[in-house]
Design a protein around this motif. Sequence first.
Motif, PDB file in Angstrom:
ATOM      1  N   SER A 197      -4.858   0.902  -0.630  1.00  0.00           N
ATOM      2  CA  SER A 197      -4.174   1.381   0.571  1.00  0.00           C
ATOM      3  C   SER A 197      -4.402   0.554   1.823  1.00  0.00           C
ATOM      4  O   SER A 197      -3.857   0.864   2.866  1.00  0.00           O
ATOM      5  N   GLU A 235      -7.100   6.040   2.702  1.00  0.00           N
ATOM      6  CA  GLU A 235      -7.087   5.353   3.998  1.00  0.00           C
ATOM      7  C   GLU A 235      -8.282   4.412   4.136  1.00  0.00           C
ATOM      8  O   GLU A 235      -8.149   3.281   4.574  1.00  0.00           O
ATOM      9  N   SER A 295      -6.543   5.024  -3.723  1.00  0.00           N
ATOM     10  CA  SER A 295      -5.450   4.771  -2.787  1.00  0.00           C
ATOM     11  C   SER A 295      -5.681   5.709  -1.609  1.00  0.00           C
ATOM     12  O   SER A 295      -5.011   6.719  -1.443  1.00  0.00           O
ATOM     13  N   PRO A 347       0.829  -1.210   0.000  1.00  0.00           N
ATOM     14  CA  PRO A 347       0.000   0.000   0.000  1.00  0.00           C
ATOM     15  C   PRO A 347       0.862   1.258   0.000  1.00  0.00           C
ATOM     16  O   PRO A 347       2.072   1.192   0.211  1.00  0.00           O
ATOM     17  N   GLY A 348       0.218   2.404  -0.267  1.00  0.00           N
ATOM     18  CA  GLY A 348       0.895   3.679  -0.087  1.00  0.00           C
ATOM     19  C   GLY A 348       1.343   4.404  -1.335  1.00  0.00           C
ATOM     20  O   GLY A 348       1.811   5.537  -1.247  1.00  0.00           O
TER      21      GLY A 348
END
Length: 145
Positions: A110, A82, A80, A23-24
Amino acid sequence: MEIDALSAEVVDACIAIHRELGPGLLESVYELVLAGELKVRGLKVDRQVPVDIEFRGQRHLAAFRIDLLIDDRLVLEIKSVEQLSRAHGKQLLTYLRLTGQPVGLLLNFSGATMKEGIRRVVNEYRQPQESSASPRLRVNQTIGD
């Protein structure tokens, strides 16, 4: 390939990408990598597909863009973030309704795992017979990859 098998192929590719990249990253990175992976798997992939809208006699070119359109019938909306919100699902449902596409996947890269970031959205909207207030759409697939 039927829509469920097509969706399963996309989900499989997303899980593989998420496992390797994690993720990220930006949405654009996941979109680019997913498009490449799906092409390698033999699927037709169009990126950033502009959709024209005609509303009350005015034509609006490229009013919005579909992140990925797979085999001309599966809409993918890449996120992407939270956490997915209800607004993200509504956005995809509106895209499906306005383009007349049957199914879409909302894909959030994410999360800790990809499985928690996948939502399948089905268009059950039936457009009324020619109404002057209803928008007319044209998916413009000349732009995109």
